[in-house]
Design a protein around this motif. Structure first.
Motif, mmCIF file in Angstrom:
data_model
loop_
_atom_site.group_PDB
_atom_site.id
_atom_site.type_symbol
_atom_site.label_atom_id
_atom_site.label_comp_id
_atom_site.label_asym_id
_atom_site.label_seq_id
_atom_site.Cartn_x
_atom_site.Cartn_y
_atom_site.Cartn_z
ATOM 1 N N GLY A 1 0.859 -1.175 -0.011
ATOM 2 C CA GLY A 1 0.006 -0.013 -0.159
ATOM 3 C C GLY A 1 0.947 1.087 0.054
ATOM 4 N N TRP A 2 0.348 2.492 -0.161
ATOM 5 C CA TRP A 2 0.802 3.666 -0.015
ATOM 6 C C TRP A 2 1.807 3.799 1.053
ATOM 7 C CZ3 TRP A 2 1.568 5.964 -4.486
ATOM 8 C CH2 TRP A 2 0.584 5.652 -5.474
ATOM 9 N N ASP A 3 1.348 3.248 2.144
ATOM 10 C CA ASP A 3 1.829 3.434 3.574
ATOM 11 C C ASP A 3 3.046 2.428 3.847
ATOM 12 O OD1 ASP A 3 0.750 0.967 3.866
ATOM 13 O OD2 ASP A 3 -0.169 1.519 5.807
ATOM 14 N N GLY A 4 3.391 1.670 2.645
ATOM 15 C CA GLY A 4 4.582 0.634 2.710
ATOM 16 C C GLY A 4 4.267 -0.731 3.257
ATOM 17 N N GLU A 5 2.948 -0.850 3.786
ATOM 18 C CA GLU A 5 2.665 -2.092 4.494
ATOM 19 C C GLU A 5 2.253 -3.055 3.290
ATOM 20 O OE1 GLU A 5 2.828 -2.997 7.836
ATOM 21 O OE2 GLU A 5 3.729 -1.203 7.935
#
Length: 67
Positions: free
Chosen positions: A35-39
């Protein structure tokens, strides 16, 4: 997305699905989507028969100004 390709062997249900004997060599493709958050949000593993695997990658870059 991160993709990791490695050698493996068909076991159990994978061998049945690929219609090969257990222990037959395979290509294992593991993909992780982030995801955009790196998760990591989705992970998947695919086995391919060695003789049926092909991958083509086209790499592009933007033209950079001359120094």
């Amino acid at each position: 997305m991160r993709q990791d390709i490695a050698g493996g062997v068909a076991a159990g249900r994978i061998a049945q699905q690929l219609k090969v004997k257990p222990g037959h060599p395979t290509v294992v493709v593991c993909r992780t989507y982030f995801g955009w958050d790196g998760e990591a949000i989705v992970m998947g593993e695919l086995h391919y028969r060695l003789e049926g695997f092909r991958q083509t990658i086209d790499l592009f870059r933007e033209n950079l100004p001359a120094p």
